[in-house]
Scaffold this motif. Structure first.
Motif, PDB file in Angstrom:
ATOM      1  N   ASP A 146      72.139 -18.847  58.234  1.00  0.00           N
ATOM      2  CA  ASP A 146      72.950 -18.873  59.594  1.00  0.00           C
ATOM      3  C   ASP A 146      72.232 -18.299  60.621  1.00  0.00           C
ATOM      4  N   SER A 147      72.746 -18.568  61.729  1.00  0.00           N
ATOM      5  CA  SER A 147      71.847 -18.392  62.949  1.00  0.00           C
ATOM      6  C   SER A 147      72.751 -17.804  64.262  1.00  0.00           C
ATOM      7  N   ALA A 148      72.353 -17.375  65.104  1.00  0.00           N
ATOM      8  CA  ALA A 148      73.071 -16.816  66.235  1.00  0.00           C
ATOM      9  C   ALA A 148      72.098 -16.762  67.382  1.00  0.00           C
ATOM     10  N   SER A 149      72.670 -16.863  68.719  1.00  0.00           N
ATOM     11  CA  SER A 149      71.712 -16.920  70.091  1.00  0.00           C
ATOM     12  C   SER A 149      71.135 -15.510  70.141  1.00  0.00           C
ATOM     13  N   ALA A 150      70.211 -15.497  70.702  1.00  0.00           N
ATOM     14  CA  ALA A 150      69.583 -14.158  71.021  1.00  0.00           C
ATOM     15  C   ALA A 150      69.962 -13.614  72.202  1.00  0.00           C
ATOM     16  N   VAL A 151      71.146 -14.009  72.585  1.00  0.00           N
ATOM     17  CA  VAL A 151      71.548 -13.097  73.864  1.00  0.00           C
ATOM     18  C   VAL A 151      72.033 -12.057  73.335  1.00  0.00           C
ATOM     19  N   THR A 152      72.433 -11.860  72.160  1.00  0.00           N
ATOM     20  CA  THR A 152      72.878 -10.490  71.467  1.00  0.00           C
ATOM     21  C   THR A 152      71.974  -9.877  70.894  1.00  0.00           C
ATOM     22  N   THR A 153      71.964  -8.596  70.364  1.00  0.00           N
ATOM     23  CA  THR A 153      70.844  -7.617  69.506  1.00  0.00           C
ATOM     24  C   THR A 153      70.760  -8.178  68.077  1.00  0.00           C
ATOM     25  N   PRO A 154      69.749  -7.961  67.579  1.00  0.00           N
ATOM     26  CA  PRO A 154      69.828  -8.083  66.040  1.00  0.00           C
ATOM     27  C   PRO A 154      70.897  -7.097  65.217  1.00  0.00           C
ATOM     28  N   GLY A 159      76.000  -6.781  62.219  1.00  0.00           N
ATOM     29  CA  GLY A 159      77.258  -6.065  62.077  1.00  0.00           C
ATOM     30  C   GLY A 159      78.336  -7.031  62.135  1.00  0.00           C
ATOM     31  N   THR A 160      78.239  -8.290  62.263  1.00  0.00           N
ATOM     32  CA  THR A 160      79.307  -9.385  62.309  1.00  0.00           C
ATOM     33  C   THR A 160      78.994 -10.157  60.788  1.00  0.00           C
ATOM     34  N   SER A 161      79.955 -10.862  60.504  1.00  0.00           N
ATOM     35  CA  SER A 161      79.991 -11.992  59.479  1.00  0.00           C
ATOM     36  C   SER A 161      79.634 -13.152  60.084  1.00  0.00           C
ATOM     37  N   THR A 162      78.361 -13.279  60.366  1.00  0.00           N
ATOM     38  CA  THR A 162      78.078 -14.738  61.038  1.00  0.00           C
ATOM     39  C   THR A 162      78.235 -15.874  59.933  1.00  0.00           C
ATOM     40  N   PRO A 163      78.993 -17.002  60.170  1.00  0.00           N
ATOM     41  CA  PRO A 163      79.452 -17.944  59.233  1.00  0.00           C
ATOM     42  C   PRO A 163      77.926 -18.779  58.935  1.00  0.00           C
ATOM     43  N   ALA A 164      78.095 -19.316  57.492  1.00  0.00           N
ATOM     44  CA  ALA A 164      76.765 -19.800  56.998  1.00  0.00           C
ATOM     45  C   ALA A 164      76.655 -21.145  57.848  1.00  0.00           C
ATOM     46  N   SER A 165      75.601 -21.718  58.141  1.00  0.00           N
ATOM     47  CA  SER A 165      75.616 -22.715  58.827  1.00  0.00           C
ATOM     48  C   SER A 165      74.665 -23.827  58.037  1.00  0.00           C
ATOM     49  N   ARG A 166      74.021 -23.328  56.976  1.00  0.00           N
ATOM     50  CA  ARG A 166      73.119 -24.475  56.105  1.00  0.00           C
ATOM     51  C   ARG A 166      73.098 -23.879  54.533  1.00  0.00           C
ATOM     52  N   ILE A 167      73.161 -24.669  53.533  1.00  0.00           N
ATOM     53  CA  ILE A 167      73.271 -24.503  52.241  1.00  0.00           C
ATOM     54  C   ILE A 167      72.303 -25.626  51.625  1.00  0.00           C
ATOM     55  N   LYS A 168      71.483 -24.917  51.042  1.00  0.00           N
ATOM     56  CA  LYS A 168      70.433 -26.130  50.540  1.00  0.00           C
ATOM     57  C   LYS A 168      69.910 -25.479  48.961  1.00  0.00           C
ATOM     58  N   LEU A 169      70.378 -26.649  48.044  1.00  0.00           N
ATOM     59  CA  LEU A 169      69.875 -26.578  46.530  1.00  0.00           C
ATOM     60  C   LEU A 169      68.343 -27.355  46.512  1.00  0.00           C
ATOM     61  N   GLU A 170      67.438 -26.730  45.858  1.00  0.00           N
ATOM     62  CA  GLU A 170      66.149 -27.378  45.955  1.00  0.00           C
ATOM     63  C   GLU A 170      66.231 -27.619  44.071  1.00  0.00           C
ATOM     64  N   ARG A 171      65.924 -28.904  43.678  1.00  0.00           N
ATOM     65  CA  ARG A 171      66.203 -29.204  42.287  1.00  0.00           C
ATOM     66  C   ARG A 171      65.009 -29.487  41.732  1.00  0.00           C
ATOM     67  N   PHE A 172      64.615 -29.654  40.443  1.00  0.00           N
ATOM     68  CA  PHE A 172      63.594 -29.852  39.735  1.00  0.00           C
ATOM     69  C   PHE A 172      63.470 -31.337  39.617  1.00  0.00           C
ATOM     70  N   GLY A 173      62.647 -32.116  40.137  1.00  0.00           N
ATOM     71  CA  GLY A 173      62.221 -33.486  40.022  1.00  0.00           C
ATOM     72  C   GLY A 173      62.981 -34.175  40.763  1.00  0.00           C
ATOM     73  N   SER A 202      82.482 -19.678  51.199  1.00  0.00           N
ATOM     74  CA  SER A 202      81.707 -18.980  49.913  1.00  0.00           C
ATOM     75  C   SER A 202      80.224 -18.585  50.147  1.00  0.00           C
ATOM     76  N   ALA A 203      79.528 -19.572  50.853  1.00  0.00           N
ATOM     77  CA  ALA A 203      77.948 -18.974  51.249  1.00  0.00           C
ATOM     78  C   ALA A 203      78.020 -18.003  52.196  1.00  0.00           C
ATOM     79  N   SER A 204      79.032 -17.809  53.207  1.00  0.00           N
ATOM     80  CA  SER A 204      79.278 -16.948  54.082  1.00  0.00           C
ATOM     81  C   SER A 204      79.481 -15.461  53.539  1.00  0.00           C
ATOM     82  N   ALA A 205      80.531 -15.507  52.555  1.00  0.00           N
ATOM     83  CA  ALA A 205      80.667 -14.168  51.829  1.00  0.00           C
ATOM     84  C   ALA A 205      79.520 -13.917  50.910  1.00  0.00           C
ATOM     85  N   ILE A 206      78.645 -14.766  50.184  1.00  0.00           N
ATOM     86  CA  ILE A 206      77.469 -14.202  49.620  1.00  0.00           C
ATOM     87  C   ILE A 206      76.305 -13.538  50.436  1.00  0.00           C
ATOM     88  N   MET A 207      76.091 -14.276  51.856  1.00  0.00           N
ATOM     89  CA  MET A 207      75.491 -13.801  52.653  1.00  0.00           C
ATOM     90  C   MET A 207      75.878 -12.246  53.346  1.00  0.00           C
TER      91      MET A 207
END
Length: 258
Positions: A146-154, A159-173, A202-207
């Motif tokens: 997930d990502s956010a603009s740096a206009v705010t502080t880390p 402190g917030t639940s930033t929504p996931a923006s990318r999910i990636k599965l790396e598979r064998f072969g 679901s990804a956001s909840a895991i993060m």
């Protein structure tokens, strides 16, 4: 006048021509895989859902762990500091401050290690969670970003639940499976990704869960502050030292009043 070439020369020319032809025939075929990151197929959605469901909500960590921090140039696009999907790139040289936390999971878990990283290049802040499979047969690793603009502080982002923006599965072969939030192209209609919202949720909840489990809300700001202190100018460092030396006096004074 006709010139007769030696038989040895003709034989050599034939060998060279045959070698060139054989070499051209043996050139490996280039196969290009185009990932459909905006609208993955139903089968790919099932794979993503299955991988997310295997992430333990209450993992048992071993005693092994790692906490690292640093500053890296982005010109080389190295490792986990690669710019996120929504990051804005420029030709100007830039660097990012980063913090990385790694924990090993118990031997009974599907995943062997979990690695969390946070980077801030002054324009964008990116969180990445990577879980490595212990016994990779098909799936090698799962990553959530997930990502956010740096206009705010880390600290504010953590402190917030930033929504996931990318999910990636790396598979064998096999090629990777990716689902990313996509906006419409210029002049085109926005991409309808409502069908993938349960996967993003679901990804956001895991993060959010692992951000808490790894104590990232406290560790990341503390480590970033150490980077700022170690790279501060001499004048700033001396001023900080004076402030630090003055603080015990105020503490002692408060203690005397008690």
């Amino acid at each position: 006048m006709t010139r007769v070439l030696p038989k040895s020369f003709l034989a050599l020319a034939a060998i060279v021509a045959a070698t060139a032809l054989l070499s051209a025939q043996q050139q490996p075929q280039v196969k290009v895989n185009v990932l459909n990151v905006c609208t993955p197929s139903a089968e790919e959605q099932k794979e993503i859902s299955s991988a997310l469901s295997r992430v333990p909500k209450q993992p048992v960590f071993s005693e092994d762990f790692e906490v690292a921090r640093g500053r890296s140039s982005l010109s080389g696009n190295a490792g986990f500091l690669q710019a996120g999907q929504s990051a804005q790139l420029s030709d100007e040289p830039s660097s990012a401050n980063w913090v990385r936390v790694r924990r090993d999971l118990g031997v009974q878990a599907t995943f062997s290690t979990v690695q969390y990283s946070f980077s801030n290049d002054g324009k964008d802040m990116v969180e990445t969670l990577v879980l490595h499979v212990r016994d990779p047969k098909d799936l090698v690793q799962l990553s959530i970003e997930d990502s956010a603009s740096a206009v705010t502080t880390p600290a504010a982002m953590l402190g917030t639940s930033t929504p996931a923006s990318r999910i990636k599965l790396e598979r064998f072969g096999k090629s990777s499976v990716v689902l990313a939030r996509c906006s419409g192209s210029e002049g085109g209609p926005p991409v309808d990704q409502s069908a993938y919202e349960p996967l993003f949720s679901s990804a956001s909840a895991i993060m959010t869960n692992y951000r808490t489990l790894l104590n990232a809300r406290r560790t990341v700001p503390d480590e970033l502050a150490r980077i700022a202190t170690s790279t501060a100018k001499p004048g700033s460092a001396s001023a900080a030292a004076k402030t630090h030396r003055a603080s015990p006096k105020s503490t002692n004074a408060g203690a005397d009043k008690k």
